[in-house]
Design an enzyme around this catalytic site. Structure first.
Site, short mmCIF file in Angstrom:
data_model
loop_
_atom_site.label_atom_id
_atom_site.label_comp_id
_atom_site.label_asym_id
_atom_site.label_seq_id
_atom_site.Cartn_x
_atom_site.Cartn_y
_atom_site.Cartn_z
N LYS A 1 -0.35 4.69 4.70
CA LYS A 1 -1.22 3.73 5.40
C LYS A 1 -0.70 3.50 6.82
O LYS A 1 0.50 3.32 7.02
CB LYS A 1 -1.29 2.41 4.62
CG LYS A 1 -2.26 1.43 5.24
CD LYS A 1 -2.72 0.37 4.27
CE LYS A 1 -3.66 -0.63 4.93
NZ LYS A 1 -4.93 -0.02 5.37
N HIS B 1 0.84 -1.20 0.00
CA HIS B 1 0.00 0.00 0.00
C HIS B 1 0.87 1.25 0.00
O HIS B 1 2.06 1.19 0.31
CB HIS B 1 -0.90 0.04 1.24
CG HIS B 1 -2.10 -0.86 1.13
ND1 HIS B 1 -2.05 -2.20 1.42
CD2 HIS B 1 -3.38 -0.60 0.73
CE1 HIS B 1 -3.25 -2.73 1.23
NE2 HIS B 1 -4.08 -1.79 0.80
P1 NAD Z 1 -7.30 9.24 5.25
O1 NAD Z 1 -6.31 9.42 6.35
O2 NAD Z 1 -7.03 9.87 3.92
O3 NAD Z 1 -8.74 9.77 5.75
C1 NAD Z 1 -9.27 9.56 7.03
C2 NAD Z 1 -10.13 10.77 7.39
O4 NAD Z 1 -10.81 10.52 8.64
C3 NAD Z 1 -9.29 12.06 7.60
O5 NAD Z 1 -9.83 13.12 6.83
C4 NAD Z 1 -9.41 12.31 9.09
O6 NAD Z 1 -9.36 13.71 9.43
C5 NAD Z 1 -10.80 11.73 9.37
N1 NAD Z 1 -11.04 11.50 10.80
C6 NAD Z 1 -10.16 11.10 11.75
N2 NAD Z 1 -10.78 11.08 12.96
C7 NAD Z 1 -12.06 11.45 12.74
C8 NAD Z 1 -13.19 11.63 13.61
N3 NAD Z 1 -13.11 11.40 14.93
N4 NAD Z 1 -14.37 12.04 13.04
C9 NAD Z 1 -14.46 12.28 11.72
N5 NAD Z 1 -13.42 12.16 10.88
C10 NAD Z 1 -12.23 11.74 11.39
O7 NAD Z 1 -7.50 7.67 5.09
P2 NAD Z 1 -8.21 6.86 3.88
O8 NAD Z 1 -7.17 6.41 2.92
O9 NAD Z 1 -9.40 7.61 3.38
O10 NAD Z 1 -8.66 5.54 4.66
C11 NAD Z 1 -9.51 5.60 5.80
C12 NAD Z 1 -9.73 4.20 6.34
O11 NAD Z 1 -10.39 3.40 5.35
C13 NAD Z 1 -8.44 3.42 6.66
O12 NAD Z 1 -8.67 2.62 7.80
C14 NAD Z 1 -8.20 2.56 5.43
O13 NAD Z 1 -7.46 1.41 5.70
C15 NAD Z 1 -9.64 2.23 5.09
N6 NAD Z 1 -9.87 1.83 3.69
C16 NAD Z 1 -10.76 0.83 3.50
C17 NAD Z 1 -11.11 0.44 2.21
C18 NAD Z 1 -12.16 -0.61 2.03
O14 NAD Z 1 -12.49 -0.96 0.89
N7 NAD Z 1 -12.75 -1.11 3.13
C19 NAD Z 1 -10.53 1.09 1.11
C20 NAD Z 1 -9.63 2.13 1.35
C21 NAD Z 1 -9.31 2.50 2.65
#
Ligand code: NAD
Length: 269
Positions: A161, A157
């Site tokens: 991450k 990744h």
């Molecule tokens: P990212 O860091 O770009 O985004 C996360 C967002 O959550 C940030 O904007 C952050 O400010 C916000 N956040 C943090 N604490 C918060 C709170 N208390 N309330 C509201 N918002 C809050 O990360 P990303 O790449 O978008 O990934 C997010 C999660 O999704 C990770 O755990 C990643 O592994 C997962 N993910 C899952 C899939 C899937 O298909 N299930 C795909 C991609 C990413």
């Protein structure tokens, strides 16, 4: 009043949150109820602008309770602590929830299971169609190939991450363990370092790579004497996860309480 399904995005300023805004705005039959984010730099920004579009007149907020009240379904891609808090809010308000966040520990996972006693939740480590097909192929292959085939899971990744191995890699490990009729957490080897000794027969090993802007690569290897079967999936665009999560949101609305997976949404069970 609009009959369209109202979807609220939690983590709307993140990489996935912005993709979800775009996906909902470009889908007919869905309404973007709003978005919340924990980062002060995101709060107040227009949701359209966050997705790279012209302004739509809805600002990102920090008020999760108000967003839950205003939505039919919430989609969460944040961090584990935020996901657990949201599960409490949605279950108290009787709203359906889609969870994409990975890296939850056992206690946090138990909180999600408890919330699913009162509301329908779709929780998937990966929302892409191809990966969910791969899960079935891995389970089937593990059941067909005996313990002389060592199972190793390799994932890569992007450099930002924050959890490892990826939730998807662990999901693939679970599928392989199910195929073999064993519990993953009894046989997994999540890291190797130093003088490890020989590989234990029947274990499932993980290897983690991080770098650049890789969206998500996963390979499951079945390695025996004289041959190796490799099953791979490569995600090239986060839009595939956003599309799957929005599809799950449309599917989950009106379902009875329970914890569902993407295989339920896609009819792959
Ligand atoms: P990212 O860091 O770009 O985004 C996360 C967002 O959550 C940030 O904007 C952050 O400010 C916000 N956040 C943090 N604490 C918060 C709170 N208390 N309330 C509201 N918002 C809050 O990360 P990303 O790449 O978008 O990934 C997010 C999660 O999704 C990770 O755990 C990643 O592994 C997962 N993910 C899952 C899939 C899937 O298909 N299930 C795909 C991609 C990413």
């Amino acid at each position: 009043m609009s009959q369209k399904l109202r979807i609220g995005i939690v983590g709307c300023g993140g990489k996935m949150g912005r993709m979800l805004i775009e996906e909902i705005l470009s889908s007919s039959g869905l309404t973007l109820a709003g978005g919340v984010d924990g980062a002060p730099a995101i709060v107040g920004q227009d949701l359209g602008v966050l997705a790279g579009r012209p302004p739509i007149g809805i600002a990102a907020s920090a008020d999760s309770a108000a967003l839950v009240a205003n939505s039919d379904v919430l989609i969460d891609f944040t961090i584990p602590a935020a996901t657990v808090e949201l599960a409490g809010l949605t279950s108290r308000q009787g709203k359906a929830l889609i969870i994409g966040t990975t890296g939850l520990d056992q206690k946090q996972a138990e909180a999600i299971h408890r919330a699913a006693e009162t509301i329908p939740i779709v929780w998937a480590p990966n929302f892409s169609l191809g990966l969910n097909i791969l899960l079935g192929l891995v389970k089937q292959s593990a059941a067909m190939l005996g313990a002389e085939y060592d199972i190793e899971i390799l994932e890569m990744h992007h450099r930002q991450k924050i959890d490892a191995p990826s939730g998807t890699a662990l999901g693939l490990g679970k599928a392989a363990a199910e195929g073999r009729g064993v519990e993953l957490d009894r046989i997994w080897v999540k890291t190797r370092d130093g003088y490890t000794g020989a590989r234990e027969t029947g274990s499932i090993g993980f290897a983690t790579l991080r770098g650049g802007d890789v969206v998500g690569d996963h390979t499951v290897m079945f390695a025996a004497k004289g041959e190796r079967l490799e099953l791979s999936h490569k995600a090239g665009d986060r839009a595939i996860f956003a599309r799957g999560a929005v599809r799950a949101a449309a599917w989950v609305h009106g379902k009875p309480p329970g914890l569902y997976g993407m295989n339920d949404v896609l009819g792959l069970r």
